[in-house]
Write an enzyme that holds these catalytic residues in place. Structure first.
Site, PDB file in Angstrom:
ATOM      1  N   HIS A  94       4.449   8.749   3.717  1.00 39.04           N
ATOM      2  CA  HIS A  94       4.732   8.964   2.333  1.00 39.04           C
ATOM      3  C   HIS A  94       3.280   9.294   1.549  1.00 39.04           C
ATOM      4  CE1 HIS A  94       3.600   4.827   2.200  1.00 39.04           C
ATOM      5  NE2 HIS A  94       3.387   5.001   1.183  1.00 39.04           N
ATOM      6  N   ASP A  96       2.096   8.646  -2.636  1.00 36.82           N
ATOM      7  CA  ASP A  96       2.538   7.822  -3.521  1.00 36.82           C
ATOM      8  C   ASP A  96       3.133   8.392  -4.812  1.00 36.82           C
ATOM      9  OD1 ASP A  96       1.566   5.605  -1.938  1.00 36.82           O
ATOM     10  OD2 ASP A  96      -0.463   5.872  -2.695  1.00 36.82           O
ATOM     11  N   HIS A 248       0.416   8.595   4.144  1.00 37.36           N
ATOM     12  CA  HIS A 248      -0.016   7.714   4.945  1.00 37.36           C
ATOM     13  C   HIS A 248       0.958   6.806   5.290  1.00 37.36           C
ATOM     14  CE1 HIS A 248      -0.135   6.550   0.718  1.00 37.36           C
ATOM     15  NE2 HIS A 248       0.274   5.107   0.922  1.00 37.36           N
ATOM     16  N   ARG A 263      -4.814  -2.646  -4.481  1.00 33.61           N
ATOM     17  CA  ARG A 263      -4.972  -1.334  -4.553  1.00 33.61           C
ATOM     18  C   ARG A 263      -5.099  -0.790  -6.245  1.00 33.61           C
ATOM     19  NH1 ARG A 263       0.229   1.977  -2.768  1.00 33.61           N
ATOM     20  NH2 ARG A 263       0.688   1.553  -4.749  1.00 33.61           N
TER      21      ARG A 263
END
Length: 273
Positions: A94, A96, A248, A263
């Site tokens: 995917h 983000d 990723h 993150r």
């Protein structure tokens, strides 16, 4: 700054102290990111405040994540904390937040605690994947567009009680968007594949069956290891990736082990021309 290239496809390891980086160092990191799409750093000791300050060197920090847990003191830090009672849902290729009009430019992921083995993350170079398509396939895909929405985040809104109203509100509040199937990088000018398994729903103008067959062809093409780099985490490692031109996949092979990552997501690229 030493730069060690990890694969021919993408990825490099850099040796710079991210907790005390200055403007010149940030520019060097940015240049390496443009060249290698994802860059890695070992043995970093950064506070949540330094994590945010690092992201601010490159652009506007994103708002709190719509689904995942956020840091108790600094909501702009997303906490990805998983174990046998909180299994991950990031084990799919995917990019983000592509259901937004302007998906984020960059993410900076900091390993707080990782299992002794397992929990690696893979990244794939979507510009290389585009270049490796047959010329006729590139010509067919270039003019197409696709609809993106929140995809499997519906599960998070539904919850164990199957709250359909909450799911519908999540779909409404997050919305959907139409993006080109093939994007063009604003800095390098490279064309790249711009659909992903998690959030791309269908190709505009096609029947669902036609769209599904074409998307599956693209996804199987992306899956080739020649497009990828795999990173083995250690505590206090950092990964920084260009969300525009990579996808990723976080392996979920470590359960019942514990994995915790912080993150920071950067919306805009302040250095792009």
């Amino acid at each position: 700054m030493r730069i060690e290239r990890l694969t021919p496809a993408l990825g490099a390891e850099l040796d710079i102290d991210l907790g005390h980086i200055n403007a010149e160092g940030a520019q060097a990191v940015y240049d390496a990111l443009m060249a290698h799409q994802v860059v890695f750093f070992r043995d970093q000791e950064i506070t949540p405040e330094q994590h945010i300050a690092l992201g601010a060197h490159f652009g506007e920090i994103d708002i709190p994540h719509p689904v995942y847990q956020n840091h108790e003191r600094i909501p702009a830090i997303t906490v990805l904390e998983n174990d046998e009672n909180r299994p991950p849902d990031t084990n799919d290729w995917h990019k983000d937040l592509t259901f937004r009009e302007a998906p984020p430019f960059m993410s900076i992921l900091y390993a707080k605690s990782v299992p002794e083995t397992g929990g690696d993350t893979l990244w794939a170079n979507m510009a290389l994947a585009y270049d490796n398509l047959a010329p006729a396939m590139r010509a067919m895909l270039d003019p197409l567009e696709a609809v993106h929405d929140i995809g499997c985040f519906r599960n998070d809104y539904l919850g164990p009680d199957k709250n359909v109203e909450a799911m519908n509100e999540g779909v409404r509040s997050n919305g959907a968007w139409v993006h080109p199937v093939i994007g063009t990088h604003p800095v390098t000018g490279a064309k790249y594949i711009n659909v992903n398994r998690s959030f791309t729903q269908h190709i505009v103008g096609m029947l669902r069956a036609e769209s599904d067959r074409l998307l599956e062809y693209i996804y199987q093409h992306i899956d080739q290891p020649e497009h990828q780099v795999r990173f083995r985490w250690r505590d206090n490692s950092v990964a920084m990736w260009d969300n525009r031109v990579t996808q990723h996949y976080a392996l979920a092979d470590y359960l019942p082990g514990y994995r915790c990552m912080n993150r920071v997501t950067v919306n805009s690229d302040n250095r792009a021309g």
